[in-house]
Enzyme design. Structure first.
Site, mmCIF file in Angstrom:
data_model
loop_
_atom_site.group_PDB
_atom_site.id
_atom_site.type_symbol
_atom_site.label_atom_id
_atom_site.label_comp_id
_atom_site.label_asym_id
_atom_site.label_seq_id
_atom_site.Cartn_x
_atom_site.Cartn_y
_atom_site.Cartn_z
ATOM 1 C CG HIS A 1 134.384 1.355 6.249
ATOM 2 N ND1 HIS A 1 135.269 0.324 6.404
ATOM 3 C CD2 HIS A 1 135.114 2.487 6.262
ATOM 4 C CE1 HIS A 1 136.487 0.799 6.540
ATOM 5 N NE2 HIS A 1 136.434 2.120 6.453
ATOM 6 C CG ASP B 1 135.418 10.170 4.496
ATOM 7 O OD1 ASP B 1 135.639 9.025 4.076
ATOM 8 O OD2 ASP B 1 136.326 10.965 4.821
HETATM 9 C C1 SDX Z 1 137.232 5.739 3.653
HETATM 10 O O1 SDX Z 1 139.152 1.248 3.803
HETATM 11 C C2 SDX Z 1 139.214 2.159 4.702
HETATM 12 O O2 SDX Z 1 139.545 1.942 5.851
HETATM 13 C C3 SDX Z 1 138.903 3.533 4.182
HETATM 14 C C4 SDX Z 1 138.820 4.644 5.231
HETATM 15 C C5 SDX Z 1 140.161 4.938 5.839
HETATM 16 O O3 SDX Z 1 140.197 5.475 6.949
HETATM 17 O O4 SDX Z 1 141.187 4.710 5.153
HETATM 18 O O5 SDX Z 1 137.921 4.254 6.265
HETATM 19 C C6 SDX Z 1 138.326 5.949 4.619
HETATM 20 O O6 SDX Z 1 137.506 5.608 2.501
HETATM 21 C C7 SDX Z 1 135.811 5.621 4.159
HETATM 22 C C8 SDX Z 1 134.798 5.303 3.016
HETATM 23 C C9 SDX Z 1 134.464 6.618 2.317
HETATM 24 N N1 SDX Z 1 133.691 6.353 1.098
HETATM 25 C C10 SDX Z 1 132.392 6.752 1.003
HETATM 26 O O7 SDX Z 1 131.735 7.229 1.943
HETATM 27 C C11 SDX Z 1 131.791 6.562 -0.385
HETATM 28 C C12 SDX Z 1 130.422 5.905 -0.255
HETATM 29 N N2 SDX Z 1 130.644 4.519 0.213
HETATM 30 C C13 SDX Z 1 130.720 3.493 -0.785
HETATM 31 O O8 SDX Z 1 131.227 3.859 -2.024
HETATM 32 C C14 SDX Z 1 131.095 2.114 -0.226
HETATM 33 O O9 SDX Z 1 130.372 1.932 0.917
HETATM 34 C C15 SDX Z 1 132.547 1.809 0.046
HETATM 35 C C16 SDX Z 1 133.394 2.032 -1.156
HETATM 36 C C17 SDX Z 1 133.047 2.627 1.182
HETATM 37 C C18 SDX Z 1 132.616 0.324 0.432
HETATM 38 O O10 SDX Z 1 132.247 -0.391 -0.673
HETATM 39 P P1 SDX Z 1 132.250 -2.002 -0.692
HETATM 40 O O11 SDX Z 1 132.773 -2.561 0.578
HETATM 41 O O12 SDX Z 1 132.907 -2.436 -1.954
HETATM 42 O O13 SDX Z 1 130.755 -2.357 -0.660
HETATM 43 P P2 SDX Z 1 129.813 -2.364 -1.924
HETATM 44 O O14 SDX Z 1 130.098 -1.144 -2.772
HETATM 45 O O15 SDX Z 1 129.891 -3.687 -2.564
HETATM 46 O O16 SDX Z 1 128.384 -2.135 -1.250
HETATM 47 C C19 SDX Z 1 127.605 -3.229 -0.779
HETATM 48 C C20 SDX Z 1 126.178 -2.816 -1.105
HETATM 49 C C21 SDX Z 1 125.951 -2.540 -2.590
HETATM 50 O O17 SDX Z 1 124.575 -2.745 -2.825
HETATM 51 P P3 SDX Z 1 124.106 -4.213 -3.460
HETATM 52 O O18 SDX Z 1 124.971 -4.413 -4.706
HETATM 53 O O19 SDX Z 1 124.402 -5.225 -2.368
HETATM 54 O O20 SDX Z 1 122.643 -4.033 -3.753
HETATM 55 O O21 SDX Z 1 125.865 -1.572 -0.434
HETATM 56 C C22 SDX Z 1 125.613 -0.560 -1.411
HETATM 57 C C23 SDX Z 1 126.190 -1.056 -2.729
HETATM 58 O O22 SDX Z 1 125.473 -0.496 -3.823
HETATM 59 N N3 SDX Z 1 126.299 0.633 -0.938
HETATM 60 C C24 SDX Z 1 125.774 1.858 -0.958
HETATM 61 C C25 SDX Z 1 126.734 2.686 -0.348
HETATM 62 N N4 SDX Z 1 127.807 1.953 0.009
HETATM 63 C C26 SDX Z 1 127.530 0.676 -0.369
HETATM 64 N N5 SDX Z 1 124.586 2.324 -1.430
HETATM 65 C C27 SDX Z 1 124.380 3.641 -1.282
HETATM 66 N N6 SDX Z 1 125.247 4.503 -0.687
HETATM 67 C C28 SDX Z 1 126.422 4.056 -0.217
HETATM 68 N N7 SDX Z 1 127.280 4.912 0.345
#
Ligand code: SDX
Length: 441
Positions: free
Chosen positions: A314, A372
């Protein structure tokens, strides 16, 4: 801006030693903000913050999140208390008006919402234009946007009464349109809302009832659905809420703004994650279930795989999403009520969570289950098809979107949102055309 400057921030430039001061504001809680509105006018420079990692785009009194503590407050009340002591319409009233309703206010609000649940009969024709296998989110975006064509009596956004009746109409009609999108996809006749039912019982009646026999919603499932709606009602300045605010800042009508929010929510990185998470769990189950978790986690940790652990991570929560905990409890209640305590998908989800939370890849990146992760498991158990999960999320979040939109439109100094950019494209150049080769005719 109701906050006053607590202290100053100074920005200095190493190239010419110049510096500029900015006022810093403190909120009632949470990070202070540096007011940089004079930066461009004073220095000709922009800030650069793609993804808005360090940007507060507005001032708000509605929802507060503490990502480190895993805390979520709606108008100051912890989500854990709202989920126990309130129903979804209490929550709608709270988000819209800032206080929980008295019993008289609640009765009036319930009555107004209940008596706006029907949609214009002409809107029924929209559905026939879609393929039966159209994604219900595509149908929902279209129907909500089209509401602008029906409610000309409430499009003056400068009129608080118009804004309020639009809020009531959107909250009231979303369940009807969501249920109609579902019925259309399964080839069943739509069910009209029943005023004798509560908001969430009505949604279940319209989704699962048929004209052929009386449908009695299960009270445990109704309460579970109502809690799912509460947990998804608002969440500060997330992507879809920011879209609604940006659309609203141009003066667009509330129905068009909410349609834009629904479109944004659809993405798998946002509200589409619950559908993507269940598809992920189903795939692991098909490929061998719990024994295959290690293999799947290895893929997630391999950057080249492009595989993410959906329902994890998140932008704000760097601790357990409080909604995920409540959703897991709701999951257990529903599965118990339905005699599905051994549901393999739920067991798989809990084992996947356990393994991930012991793995340094996730722990070091502060990746925890978000709202989720379990919401798909519980909705599937209730008979809601995977393709409908994000529609349910959109239905629940409508009140948050409209409350945030209303807060913005009500501001005296509200301006159209218009970010700038760091331009790295071609600088000015002239067209030099070679004379076209003689074409043989
Ligand atoms: C919602 O914003 C809100 O409040 C949203 C929400 C709401 O109520 O409105 O809470 C609802 O959208 C919840 C989130 C649902 N999405 C998912 O579950 C999809 C999977 N999650 C990711 O795509 C990700 O965690 C995000 C999009 C939610 C957050 O992404 P960020 O903050 O941009 O973080 P990032 O992608 O830069 O991740 C940081 C690191 C990265 O690795 P490095 O580059 O540091 O090596 O963590 C890794 C990412 O690759 N990472 C994950 C991951 N989420 C982040 N790796 C594997 N699986 C994941 N789910």
């Amino acid at each position: 801006m109701t906050s006053t400057s607590a202290y100053k921030a100074t920005l200095s430039f190493s190239n010419d030693g110049s510096s500029i001061e900015f006022p810093v504001y403190e909120g009632t809680t949470g990070p202070d903000v540096i007011d940089i509105r004079t930066l461009y006018g004073s220095t000709g420079k922009f800030t650069f913050d793609p993804g808005f990692m360090s940007t507060a785009a507005c001032e708000s009194e509605i929802t507060y999140i503490d990502g480190d503590k895993g805390e979520l407050l709606y108008r100051g009340y912890p989500i854990e208390q709202i989920a126990v002591h309130c129903d979804y319409l209490d929550t709608c009233y709270l988000l819209l008006h800032g206080e929980l309703p008295t019993s008289e206010e609640k009765a009036d609000f319930d009555y107004r919402v209940t008596h706006h649940t029907m949609i214009h009969e002409q809107m029924n024709r929209f559905f026939a234009g879609f393929r039966r296998d159209a994604h219900p989110m595509a149908i929902l975006v279209a129907c909500v946007g089209a509401m602008s064509a029906f409610y000309h009596d409430s499009l003056d956004i400068t009129n608080p009464e118009h804004r309020h009746i639009s809020a009531i109409r959107l909250i009231a009609k979303m369940p009807t349109m969501v249920a109609m999108a579902y019925k259309y996809s399964v080839g069943q006749p739509s069910m009209y809302p029943k005023n004798s039912l509560s908001y969430s019982a009505n949604l279940m009646h319209m989704m699962f009832g048929t004209p052929c026999e009386a449908y009695e919603p299960n009270d445990v499932l109704v309460r579970a659905l109502d809690r799912i709606l509460i947990l998804h009602a608002d969440h500060e300045q997330n992507a879809s809420t920011s879209t609604v605010r940006l659309a609203g800042s141009s003066g667009a009508n509330p129905f068009a703004c909410i349609a834009a929010g629904i479109a944004t929510l659809w993405g798998p990185a946002h509200g589409g994650a619950n559908e993507a998470c269940l598809l992920m769990l189903d795939q692991i189950q098909r490929e061998g279930g719990i024994e295959k978790i290690g293999e799947f986690i290895a893929k997630v940790k391999d950057k080249n795989s492009g595989v993410k652990l959906m329902g994890f991570g998140h932008r704000v929560y760097k601790n357990y999403d409080p909604r995920a905990k409540l959703m897991q409890e709701t999951c257990k209640e529903v599965l118990g009520e339905l005699g599905l305590g051994d549901d393999p998908i739920f067991k798989l989800a809990m084992e996947l969570e356990r393994i991930a939370l012991e793995d340094n890849y996730f722990v070091s990146r502060k990746l925890y289950p978000n709202v989720d992760f379990y919401s798909g498991v519980v909705q599937k158990a209730m008979g809601i098809p995977t393709s409908m999960f994000t529609c349910i999320f959109a239905l629940a979040r409508t009140v948050g979107w409209i409350a945030q939109w209303n807060e913005m439109i009500g501001e005296t100094d509200q301006k159209i949102g218009r970010p700038r950019q760091l331009y790295t494209g071609a600088t000015r150049r002239d067209i030099v055309r070679q004379p076209a080769a003689e074409t043989k005719r």
